[in-house]
Design a protein around this motif. Sequence first.
Motif, short mmCIF file in Angstrom:
data_model
loop_
_atom_site.label_atom_id
_atom_site.label_comp_id
_atom_site.label_asym_id
_atom_site.label_seq_id
_atom_site.Cartn_x
_atom_site.Cartn_y
_atom_site.Cartn_z
N VAL A 1 -23.66 5.23 -24.80
CA VAL A 1 -24.12 6.48 -25.40
C VAL A 1 -24.22 6.32 -26.92
CG1 VAL A 1 -23.57 8.92 -25.75
CG2 VAL A 1 -23.15 7.86 -23.53
N GLY A 2 -23.23 5.69 -27.51
CA GLY A 2 -23.24 5.46 -28.96
C GLY A 2 -24.41 4.58 -29.37
N ARG A 3 -24.69 3.54 -28.58
CA ARG A 3 -25.80 2.65 -28.88
C ARG A 3 -27.13 3.42 -28.78
NH1 ARG A 3 -25.16 -0.92 -24.98
NH2 ARG A 3 -23.22 -1.61 -25.91
N LEU A 4 -27.25 4.28 -27.78
CA LEU A 4 -28.46 5.08 -27.62
C LEU A 4 -28.68 6.00 -28.81
CD1 LEU A 4 -30.81 6.04 -25.83
CD2 LEU A 4 -29.22 7.67 -24.80
N TRP A 5 -27.62 6.70 -29.25
CA TRP A 5 -27.74 7.59 -30.41
C TRP A 5 -28.05 6.80 -31.67
CZ3 TRP A 5 -28.88 12.43 -30.50
CH2 TRP A 5 -28.51 13.26 -29.46
N SER A 6 -27.47 5.64 -31.80
CA SER A 6 -27.73 4.80 -32.97
C SER A 6 -29.21 4.41 -33.02
CB SER A 6 -26.85 3.57 -32.93
OG SER A 6 -27.15 2.70 -33.98
N THR A 7 -29.75 4.02 -31.88
CA THR A 7 -31.16 3.67 -31.80
C THR A 7 -32.03 4.87 -32.15
OG1 THR A 7 -30.66 2.05 -30.08
CG2 THR A 7 -32.95 2.73 -30.29
N PHE A 8 -31.66 6.02 -31.63
CA PHE A 8 -32.41 7.25 -31.92
C PHE A 8 -32.40 7.55 -33.42
CE2 PHE A 8 -32.18 11.87 -32.63
CZ PHE A 8 -33.44 12.23 -32.18
N TYR A 9 -31.22 7.54 -34.04
CA TYR A 9 -31.13 7.85 -35.46
C TYR A 9 -31.85 6.81 -36.31
CZ TYR A 9 -27.97 11.78 -34.89
OH TYR A 9 -27.44 12.99 -34.56
N ASN A 10 -31.77 5.54 -35.92
CA ASN A 10 -32.49 4.50 -36.66
C ASN A 10 -33.99 4.72 -36.56
OD1 ASN A 10 -30.12 3.26 -37.46
ND2 ASN A 10 -30.13 1.79 -35.78
N GLY A 11 -34.47 5.10 -35.37
CA GLY A 11 -35.89 5.37 -35.18
C GLY A 11 -36.33 6.58 -35.97
#
Length: 87
Positions: free
Chosen positions: A52-62
Amino acid sequence: MSSPEPSTTFEKQRDFLLAEISSAIDSVVYNLDVLNRSLNDSIQVGKEFEDVGRLWSTFYNGVGKAQRDASNEPEKDQQEPQAQKDA
């Protein structure tokens, strides 16, 4: 042939203290086992949140990259007319 019972006060006290120490050590081992299980459960919960953390990180980076790209586009548009004027 049974072993003779301790007759001296020292031997009785020693046996009593050894039994008490043994009981205390058993209690410590049990509590360490409980602590170990609790720590393992905590680690497992943390591992469940990694995806979940990795998914949110990818989202925020995008989102951050999209915002940077959007903020850089007006600058490029302003630079092109100046280049045309110079030509």
